[in-house]
Scaffold this motif. Structure first.
Motif, PDB file in Angstrom:
ATOM      1  N   PRO A   1      -2.832   8.641   1.327  1.00 43.19           N
ATOM      2  CA  PRO A   1      -2.870   9.461   2.486  1.00 43.19           C
ATOM      3  C   PRO A   1      -1.808  10.465   2.502  1.00 43.19           C
ATOM      4  N   ILE A   2      -2.171  11.717   2.599  1.00 44.46           N
ATOM      5  CA  ILE A   2      -1.365  12.951   2.816  1.00 44.46           C
ATOM      6  C   ILE A   2      -1.579  13.899   4.030  1.00 44.46           C
ATOM      7  N   THR A   3      -0.661  13.963   4.818  1.00 51.21           N
ATOM      8  CA  THR A   3      -1.154  14.743   6.267  1.00 51.21           C
ATOM      9  C   THR A   3      -0.319  16.057   6.083  1.00 51.21           C
ATOM     10  N   ALA A   4      -0.746  17.066   6.525  1.00 48.33           N
ATOM     11  CA  ALA A   4      -0.210  18.534   6.720  1.00 48.33           C
ATOM     12  C   ALA A   4       0.615  18.537   7.832  1.00 48.33           C
ATOM     13  N   VAL A   5       1.798  18.960   7.822  1.00 44.46           N
ATOM     14  CA  VAL A   5       2.723  18.959   8.867  1.00 44.46           C
ATOM     15  C   VAL A   5       3.592  20.359   8.744  1.00 44.46           C
ATOM     16  N   THR A   6       3.889  21.052   9.752  1.00 43.90           N
ATOM     17  CA  THR A   6       4.504  22.434   9.922  1.00 43.90           C
ATOM     18  C   THR A   6       5.789  22.354  10.133  1.00 43.90           C
TER      19      THR A   6
ATOM     20  N   THR B   1      12.914  16.153   6.737  1.00 40.66           N
ATOM     21  CA  THR B   1      12.501  15.493   5.321  1.00 40.66           C
ATOM     22  C   THR B   1      11.119  16.046   5.006  1.00 40.66           C
ATOM     23  N   TYR B   2      10.634  15.806   3.778  1.00 39.67           N
ATOM     24  CA  TYR B   2       9.374  16.175   3.414  1.00 39.67           C
ATOM     25  C   TYR B   2       8.957  15.199   2.114  1.00 39.67           C
ATOM     26  N   ASP B   3       7.641  15.012   1.667  1.00 39.97           N
ATOM     27  CA  ASP B   3       7.138  14.525   0.580  1.00 39.97           C
ATOM     28  C   ASP B   3       6.865  15.753  -0.401  1.00 39.97           C
ATOM     29  N   PHE B   4       5.792  16.351   0.103  1.00 39.40           N
ATOM     30  CA  PHE B   4       5.363  17.691  -0.630  1.00 39.40           C
ATOM     31  C   PHE B   4       5.833  18.870   0.215  1.00 39.40           C
ATOM     32  N   ALA B   5       5.935  19.829  -0.384  1.00 42.12           N
ATOM     33  CA  ALA B   5       6.135  21.168   0.339  1.00 42.12           C
ATOM     34  C   ALA B   5       5.326  22.288  -0.099  1.00 42.12           C
ATOM     35  N   ALA B   6       4.674  22.939   0.460  1.00 43.43           N
ATOM     36  CA  ALA B   6       4.096  24.228  -0.094  1.00 43.43           C
ATOM     37  C   ALA B   6       5.102  25.518   0.137  1.00 43.43           C
ATOM     38  N   ALA B   7       5.644  25.895  -1.012  1.00 48.47           N
ATOM     39  CA  ALA B   7       6.775  26.836  -1.048  1.00 48.47           C
ATOM     40  C   ALA B   7       6.883  27.780  -2.151  1.00 48.47           C
ATOM     41  N   ALA B   8       7.322  29.017  -2.092  1.00 47.82           N
ATOM     42  CA  ALA B   8       7.124  30.038  -2.950  1.00 47.82           C
ATOM     43  C   ALA B   8       8.429  30.103  -3.713  1.00 47.82           C
ATOM     44  N   PHE B   9       8.642  30.378  -4.929  1.00 51.86           N
ATOM     45  CA  PHE B   9       9.835  30.937  -5.611  1.00 51.86           C
ATOM     46  C   PHE B   9       9.666  32.220  -6.326  1.00 51.86           C
ATOM     47  N   LEU B  10      10.753  32.900  -6.301  1.00 56.83           N
ATOM     48  CA  LEU B  10      10.450  34.168  -6.904  1.00 56.83           C
ATOM     49  C   LEU B  10      11.049  34.281  -8.311  1.00 56.83           C
ATOM     50  N   GLY B  11      10.018  35.058  -9.160  1.00 59.49           N
ATOM     51  CA  GLY B  11      10.347  35.508 -10.533  1.00 59.49           C
ATOM     52  C   GLY B  11      11.315  36.561 -10.610  1.00 59.49           C
ATOM     53  N   SER B  12      11.901  36.923 -12.038  1.00 62.44           N
ATOM     54  CA  SER B  12      12.865  37.707 -12.245  1.00 62.44           C
ATOM     55  C   SER B  12      12.727  38.533 -13.377  1.00 62.44           C
TER      56      SER B  12
ATOM     57  N   ARG C   1       0.811  -1.111  -0.129  1.00 61.49           N
ATOM     58  CA  ARG C   1       0.088  -0.136  -0.047  1.00 61.49           C
ATOM     59  C   ARG C   1       0.766   1.169   0.017  1.00 61.49           C
ATOM     60  N   VAL C   2       0.361   2.249  -0.683  1.00 59.41           N
ATOM     61  CA  VAL C   2       0.856   3.693  -0.696  1.00 59.41           C
ATOM     62  C   VAL C   2       1.104   4.159   0.795  1.00 59.41           C
ATOM     63  N   PRO C   3       2.308   4.328   1.295  1.00 56.78           N
ATOM     64  CA  PRO C   3       2.249   4.728   2.900  1.00 56.78           C
ATOM     65  C   PRO C   3       1.988   6.376   3.028  1.00 56.78           C
ATOM     66  N   GLN C   4       1.740   6.686   4.310  1.00 58.13           N
ATOM     67  CA  GLN C   4       1.481   7.962   4.546  1.00 58.13           C
ATOM     68  C   GLN C   4       2.593   9.180   4.183  1.00 58.13           C
ATOM     69  N   LEU C   5       2.338   9.850   3.199  1.00 55.98           N
ATOM     70  CA  LEU C   5       3.001  11.049   2.739  1.00 55.98           C
ATOM     71  C   LEU C   5       2.601  12.421   3.477  1.00 55.98           C
ATOM     72  N   THR C   6       3.753  13.384   3.691  1.00 53.36           N
ATOM     73  CA  THR C   6       3.450  14.507   4.269  1.00 53.36           C
ATOM     74  C   THR C   6       3.618  15.845   3.303  1.00 53.36           C
ATOM     75  N   CYS C   7       2.920  16.767   3.622  1.00 49.19           N
ATOM     76  CA  CYS C   7       2.960  18.148   2.863  1.00 49.19           C
ATOM     77  C   CYS C   7       3.421  18.967   3.972  1.00 49.19           C
TER      78      CYS C   7
END
Length: 569
Positions: free
Chosen positions: A439-444, A459-470, A407-413
């Motif tokens: 299953p994806i769990t939100a963690v800080t 570590t992380y599986d998904f990350a909510a992140a910002a990048f800067l354009g130029s 089974r696909v294990p628990q992942l994190t965002c």
């Protein structure tokens, strides 16, 4: 590199302006914010010379003193520390132009092409705070730590341009130097548009890698080459600056600038209203403009404009499950970006649309939506399940089973603690994953930079992140090539070759075409999913003049020596 179309500046907005200023249309009383002002002159005004104290609210503590590393290149840290670290070129708030730092340089210009040759002349007044003259040694140090052939283990986040240098030639007096590239280099101004460091101090602390990776990152600087110098620091609490007595530019106005950590973004408006802080660049949050508008009685104004930061989901491609591109495509096919945008940033600005590019922003010439070819972000759960079935996945009840029978294990965002929008983004991603049995769990995290680089055991599986354009699109894209500071796991020859072609282009138009080729390949890798561009918000006490947003690498404090208290305030 490319010309940006005009950025739309809400700059409080005409209706809100009247409410905030307390003046009728056409009034020009002290502290009135003009909604029609250019982004480069917004909130401009006369100030009282040599007086005043200001506290800037930030949401993230300093994790590294080296703003040229992935861990240190964090918006809040850069705002504070770039007041110490000088640079040749300064991005202007319109995101469309760069200006030569005339305090530091007297000249920086192309003298020939085929290949590109640039000559630089340093101002004779420019010195470090210990009195040592800023010299070609300092520029050569940055060149050396940025070139993998010279320092393969230096952990710099963006090497763009430096690895294209063929020769660095300093004048005998070290007051000027010449850079010869291996070939044409379209974005030559990118080379020293980031911070330089004092080579004479770095030499005292080991070789290039040791001084850059360890000393510069871990040691609070007692030196400065900018208008301010550190006066005191309390870890996780605040950083206080005082005027650099050896500053070689026009004397600064403010005699004390404090960067105070307020980790809960929701507390920023409260801190502004009670005078705990005077300036902040809060992350866009639901109802934030309305909340800031309600602070008129506290003399708080704000500016909101379309920014160059874009929100995204970044995937950890070293994760055994996410190594499979079919899983990545399926999750992002099931995700509804229009719904995500509406439920998050859309509650701040309903005009914001999903972003379909990683390297070129909406307002830039050449923008194309590359996500539509893969049908990413359309909320198509059945289409996502078809992708998984074709790749050999099946379901045991509602749980997704891998081709190996597990089974696909628990992942994190992972998202930054206190950032409600990113929490919501991760929760919406979790819902999309659940529809597929993933299953994806939100963690800080308290340090997104450390998490993305998997430092300190994180570590992380998904990350909510910002990048800067130029506006320097080609060199800005270089950070996504194999082995660069912002490329955590991805390798793609098509991306690398496309960006190399862009950098070596003979015209901005050719460069944009090549960047779009590379951008399309990067989107197809499904390593980063662009979500939307953030509105840029700056809130400030209206007794302050010349504080304005700058959603580029130069940041909020690009002109801090001009900040000051308005007469009569």
């Amino acid at each position: 590199m490319t010309r940006l179309r005009a950025l739309r500046s809400l700059a409080i907005g005409a209706a809100a302006l009247l409410a905030l200023s307390g003046c009728g249309a056409g009034d020009a009383g002290p502290g009135v914010v003009q909604a029609s002002a250019s982004l480069n002159t917004f909130n401009a005004g006369e100030v009282q010379p040599g007086v005043g104290e200001v506290t800037v609210g930030v949401t993230q503590p300093i994790k590294s003193w080296n703003t040229a590393t992935p861990e240190g290149a964090v918006k809040d840290a850069m705002a504070a520390l770039d007041t110490l670290y000088p640079r040749v070129w300064i991005f202007q708030p319109d995101g469309n132009s760069l200006e030569l730092n005339h305090n530091l340089m007297t000249r920086a210009e192309v003298v020939s092409q085929n290949p590109t040759v640039v000559e630089y002349a340093i101002s004779p007044q420019a010195v470090w705070s210990d009195g040592t003259r800023i010299s070609s040694d300092d520029f050569e140090y940055l060149r050396n730590v940025s070139d993998r052939k010279i320092c393969p283990t230096c952990k710099i986040y963006n090497r763009s341009g430096f690895e294209d240098v063929d020769r660095f030639e300093a004048a005998p007096d070290k007051a000027s130097f010449k850079v010869t590239f291996k070939r044409n280099f379209v974005d030559w101004k990118a080379l020293y548009s980031f911070s330089i460091f004092p080579a004479h101090i770095m030499r005292q602390h080991g070789d290039l890698a040791e001084s850059f990776n360890n000393y510069l990152s871990r040691t609070m600087p007692t030196w400065s080459g900018g208008p301010y110098i550190i006066d005191s620091y309390r870890e996780g609490v605040d950083l206080t600056l005082k005027p650099n007595p050896k500053w070689y530019g026009k004397p600064v106005n403010l005699q004390k600038v404090t960067f105070k950590v307020i980790s809960d973004a929701a507390q920023i408006p409260i801190a502004l209203s009670n005078g705990e802080i005077d300036v902040a660049t809060p992350q866009p949050q639901v109802d934030l403009p309305q909340t800031l508008s309600s602070l008129a009685d506290a003399n708080i104004g704000f500016q909101m404009s379309e920014g160059l930061y874009f929100e995204s989901f970044v995937l950890n491609l070293s994760d055994p499950v996410l190594k499979d591109v079919a899983v990545r495509r399926a999750i992002f096919t099931a995700l509804d970006r229009q719904q995500l945008t509406a439920k998050t940033v859309g509650q701040i600005d309903p005009n914001v649309k999903p972003l379909g590019s990683i390297m070129v922003m909406h307002q830039q010439e050449g923008y194309e939506d590359k996500t539509k070819d893969l049908k990413l972000g359309l909320g198509d759960v059945e289409g996502a399940k078809a992708i998984l079935r074709d790749a050999g996945y099946r379901w045991d009840g509602t749980a997704l089973v891998q081709p190996n029978g597990e089974r696909v294990p628990q992942l994190t965002c992972v998202f930054t603690a206190g950032n409600a929008l990113r929490r919501d983004e991760c929760e919406i991603l979790s819902t999309a994953g659940a529809a597929l049995g993933i299953p994806i769990t939100a963690v800080t995290t308290n340090s997104l930079g450390e998490t993305l680089t998997e430092a300190q055991g994180t570590t992380y599986d998904f990350a909510a992140a910002a990048f800067l354009g130029s506006p320097l699109v080609a060199t800005n894209a270089f950070r996504f090539t194999t082995g660069q500071g912002y490329n955590y796991h991805n390798e793609d020859d098509v991306v690398d070759q496309g960006i190399r072609k862009a950098i070596e282009s003979s015209s901005p138009e050719d460069a944009v075409r090549a960047v779009n080729e590379a951008d399309r390949a990067l989107v197809n890798d499904v390593w980063i999913l662009p979500l939307y561009q953030q509105p840029s918000i700056v809130a400030f006490n209206k007794r302050l003049a010349n504080v304005r947003g700058n959603d580029t690498w130069a940041g909020l404090t690009y002109n801090i020596e001009e900040w000051g208290i308005r007469p009569g305030s």
